[in-house]
Design an enzyme around this catalytic site. Structure first.
Site, mmCIF file in Angstrom:
data_model
loop_
_atom_site.group_PDB
_atom_site.id
_atom_site.type_symbol
_atom_site.label_atom_id
_atom_site.label_comp_id
_atom_site.label_asym_id
_atom_site.label_seq_id
_atom_site.Cartn_x
_atom_site.Cartn_y
_atom_site.Cartn_z
ATOM 1 N N LYS A 17 16.728 21.023 -11.983
ATOM 2 C CA LYS A 17 15.981 19.790 -12.207
ATOM 3 C C LYS A 17 16.794 18.705 -12.927
ATOM 4 O O LYS A 17 17.559 18.975 -13.841
ATOM 5 C CB LYS A 17 14.721 20.068 -13.038
ATOM 6 N N HIS B 197 0.823 -1.216 0.000
ATOM 7 C CA HIS B 197 0.000 0.000 0.000
ATOM 8 C C HIS B 197 0.859 1.269 0.000
ATOM 9 O O HIS B 197 0.411 2.328 0.439
ATOM 10 C CB HIS B 197 -0.947 0.034 1.211
ATOM 11 N N GLU C 133 9.527 7.707 -17.153
ATOM 12 C CA GLU C 133 8.155 8.210 -17.291
ATOM 13 C C GLU C 133 7.581 7.892 -18.664
ATOM 14 O O GLU C 133 6.396 7.548 -18.795
ATOM 15 C CB GLU C 133 8.145 9.722 -17.051
ATOM 16 N N SER D 243 15.184 20.690 -17.115
ATOM 17 C CA SER D 243 14.023 21.567 -17.297
ATOM 18 C C SER D 243 14.424 22.797 -18.105
ATOM 19 O O SER D 243 15.540 23.304 -17.960
ATOM 20 C CB SER D 243 13.480 22.000 -15.929
#
Length: 461
Positions: free
Chosen positions: A282, A155, A289, A276
């Site tokens: 970043k 979980h 992804e 970025s």
């Protein structure tokens, strides 16, 4: 003039021509189409349906066409509709009337079924190799991280301590099942459909087994109606591909989570991360992804083909032309994801200290405390309740189980002794779990060795 124009009194409308054509995507099967045609021509000559010299001329012409296509000297046209008729048109232009004999005892229906099976068999072999490469990386990383302790989760809540090696080996097992699914799919793809004609076979005396052996198929299709209208093998491949992508997506998701400052378990290599355009600090796990995102694309390919096939009466229907783009996209997407996943994972830097620190938080050793009490003679259900109260006691005071004083433990349960602290050590928690398939170092080492043997067996086939 169309190769099928005899029945028609009008030229095909340009809109019809563009809408009907599949050459834009089925052109990738030109090698398979030529290979199948060479085998078909050889069989026709063997059976006396065409002359030996005609066969030689046809095969010579087909080989020249293949070479010219590879060199970019020939261009496919929409007017010829698909890869089959483009190549046949090239052949007739090259060798004349004899080229028209190639299509004897053959339909585009059984021809495309053959090409698809030949194409997919080759792609499955390549994909299997890419999966095995990724599994090899997982085994190497597991071998390097047998003693890297991390929190296991359920979980997304910290549950029990495990090793990074054990965690990575879970993905090895997922990919093992994917390889087995792919091998099963290969078996059902390995049927030779040529000789089925449009739907009802042919009156010519064909030797289908000769063609089967020439093309390296294990079996013949058993029913001509089914052979030309079956796309189960493509559906099964896309089903395999969807499950494989789900597995890749799960690991990609974990890498994304672990890359966050909140987790801090892994850092992606600069070569496999991006920045970025506005935020200079970043470093984004974009490849992971994208793999996660492309999973939905492969699911879509499966659903698209299932939907195409769901209401089709026997035998072939033009709807089935829609099989190729979904299948090709599924193949391409899986290959690209596997190709990038392996080096991305291989170069990732796992932060051992952060992982072990994470394992020491969240009361991951609570179950071990319950086991300790069971070994002292307390029934497990009672031990569970005692540990639950102990955890609550710690939460209210902002301390861990290791930080509790022995008198505090005694105040909750008199069975607890000084040896409890040794039992609560997270490394020893992992080491005690020696059950087969568990995370104890000796079990993980055995799993790695078994995985290496399995991998070697798959590569030698």
């Amino acid at each position: 003039m169309k190769l099928w124009s005899g029945r028609f009194t009008k030229n095909t409308d340009k809109l019809t021509e563009d809408f009907n054509a599949s050459i834009a995507f089925d052109c990738r099967m030109y090698k398979q189409d030529i290979k199948g045609s060479i085998a078909h021509a050889s069989m026709l000559a063997k059976q006396g349906i065409i002359k030996e010299e005609e066969k030689e001329l046809i095969i010579k012409g087909l080989k020249e066409i293949e070479k010219e296509l590879e060199e970019g000297k020939l261009e496919f046209t929409v007017e010829a509709e698909d890869v089959h008729m483009n190549i046949e048109t090239f052949l007739i232009q090259k060798i004349g009337e004899v080229g028209k004999k190639l299509h004897t005892a053959r339909s585009r229906n059984d021809q495309v079924a053959l090409d698809l099976r030949l194409y997919l068999k080759e792609e499955m072999e390549e994909i299997k190799g890419l999966i095995l490469d990724l599994q090899e990386t997982l085994l190497i990383l597991a071998g390097e991280h047998i003693d890297t302790i991390m929190p296991g989760y359920t979980h997304l809540q910290k549950a029990q301590p495990v090793s990074l090696a054990h965690h990575l080996l879970a993905y090895f097992e997922m990919l093992r099942r994917d390889v087995e699914r792919l091998e099963d799919c290969y078996k059902r793809t390995d049927y030779m459909p040529l000789g089925s004609g449009a739907l009802a076979g042919t009156s010519f005396d064909l030797d289908r087994d000769f063609v089967r052996e020439k093309l390296g198929f294990a079996w013949l299709t058993r029913n001509s109606l089914d052979a030309v209208s079956d796309r189960d093998f493509a559906l099964e491949f896309l089903s395999f591909a969807s499950i494989l992508m789900m597995h890749l997506s799960r690991l990609a998701e974990e890498l994304v989570l672990w890359s966050t400052e909140e987790f801090g378990f892994v850092e992606m290599d600069d070569a496999f991360a991006t920045g970025s355009s506005i935020m200079p600090q970043k470093k984004n796990p974009d490849l992971a992804e994208l793999i996660r995102g492309k999973t939905g694309r492969v699911y879509g390919d499966l659903i698209a083909l299932l939907t195409v096939m769901k209401g089709l009466p026997l035998a072939y229907n033009k709807d089935m032309q829609e099989d190729k783009e979904a299948l090709f996209d599924g193949v391409d997407t899986v290959k690209k994801c596997l190709l990038v996943f392996n080096p991305m994972l291989k170069t990732a830097k796992f932060k051992k200290e952060n992982m072990e620190k994470g394992a020491k938080g969240g009361f991951t050793n609570a179950t071990d405390l319950a086991d300790y009490l069971v070994n002292k003679g307390l029934p497990f259900r009672d031990a569970h309740e005692v540990v639950g109260r102990t955890v609550l006691y710690c939460i209210e005071r902002g301390i861990s189980l290791e930080e509790m004083e022995l008198p505090e433990y005694k105040g909750i349960c008199s069975l607890i002794e000084e040896d409890v602290y040794d039992y609560l050590d997270v490394r020893k928690c992992v080491a005690r779990r020696k059950v087969k398939g568990g995370p104890a170092p000796e079990q993980v080492k055995a799993a790695i060795e078994e995985g290496k043997m399995w991998l070697e067996g798959k590569r030698s086939v």
